[in-house]
Design an enzyme around this catalytic site. Sequence first.
Site, PDB file in Angstrom:
ATOM      1  N   SER A 126       0.831  -1.200   0.000  1.00 54.12           N
ATOM      2  CA  SER A 126       0.000   0.000   0.000  1.00 54.12           C
ATOM      3  C   SER A 126       0.864   1.249   0.000  1.00 54.12           C
ATOM      4  O   SER A 126       1.976   1.252   0.539  1.00 54.12           O
ATOM      5  CB  SER A 126      -0.858  -0.019   1.273  1.00 54.12           C
ATOM      6  N   TYR A 150      -1.844  -1.109  10.994  1.00 57.99           N
ATOM      7  CA  TYR A 150      -2.127  -1.639   9.651  1.00 57.99           C
ATOM      8  C   TYR A 150      -0.950  -1.374   8.714  1.00 57.99           C
ATOM      9  O   TYR A 150      -0.416  -2.284   8.077  1.00 57.99           O
ATOM     10  CB  TYR A 150      -3.414  -1.018   9.073  1.00 57.99           C
ATOM     11  N   LYS A 154       2.000  -3.909   6.830  1.00 60.82           N
ATOM     12  CA  LYS A 154       2.383  -3.964   5.404  1.00 60.82           C
ATOM     13  C   LYS A 154       3.888  -3.753   5.258  1.00 60.82           C
ATOM     14  O   LYS A 154       4.560  -4.449   4.487  1.00 60.82           O
ATOM     15  CB  LYS A 154       1.641  -2.881   4.607  1.00 60.82           C
TER      16      LYS A 154
HETATM   17  P1  NAD Z   1     -10.973  -7.057   1.316  1.00 58.69           P
HETATM   18  O1  NAD Z   1     -11.165  -7.082   2.791  1.00 58.69           O
HETATM   19  O2  NAD Z   1     -12.165  -6.829   0.464  1.00 58.69           O
HETATM   20  O3  NAD Z   1     -10.270  -8.419   0.824  1.00 58.69           O
HETATM   21  C1  NAD Z   1      -9.380  -9.135   1.636  1.00 58.69           C
HETATM   22  C2  NAD Z   1      -9.838 -10.580   1.627  1.00 58.69           C
HETATM   23  O4  NAD Z   1      -8.940 -11.365   2.431  1.00 58.69           O
HETATM   24  C3  NAD Z   1     -11.243 -10.770   2.216  1.00 58.69           C
HETATM   25  O5  NAD Z   1     -12.012 -11.518   1.301  1.00 58.69           O
HETATM   26  C4  NAD Z   1     -11.016 -11.524   3.511  1.00 58.69           C
HETATM   27  O6  NAD Z   1     -12.077 -12.390   3.808  1.00 58.69           O
HETATM   28  C5  NAD Z   1      -9.717 -12.258   3.210  1.00 58.69           C
HETATM   29  N1  NAD Z   1      -8.897 -12.569   4.388  1.00 58.69           N
HETATM   30  C6  NAD Z   1      -8.520 -11.735   5.388  1.00 58.69           C
HETATM   31  N2  NAD Z   1      -7.757 -12.382   6.271  1.00 58.69           N
HETATM   32  C7  NAD Z   1      -7.626 -13.664   5.815  1.00 58.69           C
HETATM   33  C8  NAD Z   1      -6.954 -14.818   6.300  1.00 58.69           C
HETATM   34  N3  NAD Z   1      -6.276 -14.800   7.441  1.00 58.69           N
HETATM   35  N4  NAD Z   1      -7.024 -15.948   5.569  1.00 58.69           N
HETATM   36  C9  NAD Z   1      -7.730 -15.986   4.409  1.00 58.69           C
HETATM   37  N5  NAD Z   1      -8.395 -14.928   3.914  1.00 58.69           N
HETATM   38  C10 NAD Z   1      -8.342 -13.790   4.617  1.00 58.69           C
HETATM   39  O7  NAD Z   1      -9.843  -5.985   1.009  1.00 58.69           O
HETATM   40  P2  NAD Z   1      -9.347  -5.387  -0.387  1.00 58.69           P
HETATM   41  O8  NAD Z   1      -9.727  -3.960  -0.420  1.00 58.69           O
HETATM   42  O9  NAD Z   1      -9.741  -6.289  -1.501  1.00 58.69           O
HETATM   43  O10 NAD Z   1      -7.783  -5.447  -0.155  1.00 58.69           O
HETATM   44  C11 NAD Z   1      -6.985  -6.545  -0.610  1.00 58.69           C
HETATM   45  C12 NAD Z   1      -5.572  -6.334  -0.117  1.00 58.69           C
HETATM   46  O11 NAD Z   1      -5.086  -5.094  -0.601  1.00 58.69           O
HETATM   47  C13 NAD Z   1      -5.453  -6.271   1.411  1.00 58.69           C
HETATM   48  O12 NAD Z   1      -4.269  -6.935   1.795  1.00 58.69           O
HETATM   49  C14 NAD Z   1      -5.355  -4.793   1.695  1.00 58.69           C
HETATM   50  O13 NAD Z   1      -4.635  -4.516   2.870  1.00 58.69           O
HETATM   51  C15 NAD Z   1      -4.593  -4.304   0.463  1.00 58.69           C
HETATM   52  N6  NAD Z   1      -4.839  -2.876   0.143  1.00 58.69           N
HETATM   53  C16 NAD Z   1      -6.119  -2.431   0.016  1.00 58.69           C
HETATM   54  C17 NAD Z   1      -6.355  -1.089  -0.248  1.00 58.69           C
HETATM   55  C18 NAD Z   1      -7.768  -0.559  -0.376  1.00 58.69           C
HETATM   56  O14 NAD Z   1      -7.952   0.659  -0.271  1.00 58.69           O
HETATM   57  N7  NAD Z   1      -8.782  -1.380  -0.619  1.00 58.69           N
HETATM   58  C19 NAD Z   1      -5.278  -0.205  -0.408  1.00 58.69           C
HETATM   59  C20 NAD Z   1      -3.972  -0.706  -0.294  1.00 58.69           C
HETATM   60  C21 NAD Z   1      -3.781  -2.062  -0.007  1.00 58.69           C
END
Ligand code: NAD
Length: 357
Positions: A126, A150, A154
Amino acid sequence: MKNKILVTGGAGYIGSHTCIALHQAGYEIVVYDNLSNSSREAVNRVASLIGQPIDFVEGDIRDTDLLRQVFSDNQFFGVIHFAGLKAVGESVAKPLMYYNNNVSGTISLLEVMAEYDVKNLVFSSSATVYGDPEVLPIDESSPRSCTNPYGQSKLTVEHILEDLAVSDESWNLIPLRYFNPVGAHPSGQIGEDPNDIPNNLMPYISQVAVGKLSKLSIFGNDYPTIDGTGVRDFIHVTDLAQGHVAALDYLLSYLEQQTSIEEHSSNKKSSIGFLPINLGTGTGTSVLELVTAFSKVSEQDIPYQFVSRRAGDIASCYASADKARDLLNWQAKLSISDMCQDTWRWQKMNPNGYNLA
Ligand code: NAD
Ligand code: UDP
């Protein structure tokens, strides 16, 4: 199978869009998700959009036995690792939960990958790892620092990946540093489905536009920006999804090239090691500009009030997207108007998200 990919967190917001892009690009996928922040319905909708069932495993990345089972049942080329918790405020309240899930979970995954000699990883990092940037646009060599658990989780994973690349040169580790993902699939079938009241700007705006929430609070109008409100690099989630395909395509062609070099000389095959890449558009948009764009596209009034700054927020954040363009041959294509249009379609078609009740 050379193009089979394990997608952890593939039922989530970015993961579900990426599954579609991977399928369209000819990759085979296995989705592994514990559904802690997503639903089976998202997986069903992806299956219906691609016109075939999804190979789905409900499981936690910290369950190494189940992971081993999945790795022994499939021959993966690599892993795209989305699984993780992502709410900054919650991470401040529950740091152990965040470190356990995001850091220990990633270590568990990496251990099983090593056991099965699958050493190609694309990791969801991120822009938060850049903290409060001194120079804009932010390029990949900018200093990294984080102020909340958080972001720290990362950054810690990035450090682990760097150490791993040093310890064993056969790893190919690509952290993709996302800026602000927004938008939804143009079909309106999949999108972001936050629990409770959204923390992020775009889902908040769309819930005000649809009448679920009465008013947007804009956190601060005294930042040194174009109109005093925060500036971010919003990127359409389908562009982001294509960025993951571009990273895998790049890795595949790099490894193919290395194999042919190895065949024709005595040079040792080299790997990519640790290769961080920003995924952003390179353009900043202010909170007020986004509100105005959404209001125009949706033809809805979006009432707002200015309130004080949110703790931990920075004034401006946008990417240098040059490395992704030069190396991956990838660039974001969709505009702020497209992002609003697709968010609005998803919001109208699914006022309760994936909750069908
Ligand atoms: P999201 O919560 O929609 O998707 C994450 C998925 O991981 C979910 O389906 C959840 O059920 C699953 N999950 C969480 N912990 C788990 C575990 N221990 N075992 C198996 N599954 C697990 O989030 P997103 O927005 O799709 O983000 C995806 C990734 O991108 C994340 O790692 C997040 O930190 C990163 N990210 C997101 C953003 C954003 O703004 N959405 C920005 C930067 C980074
Ligand atoms: N923001 C806002 N009101 C909200 C949510 C967010 O004014 O209800 C602002 C926030 O202060 C920041 C921008 O919108 O300037 C983007 O915030 P978001 O939480 O979406 O992403 P972040 O950049 O913090 O990861």
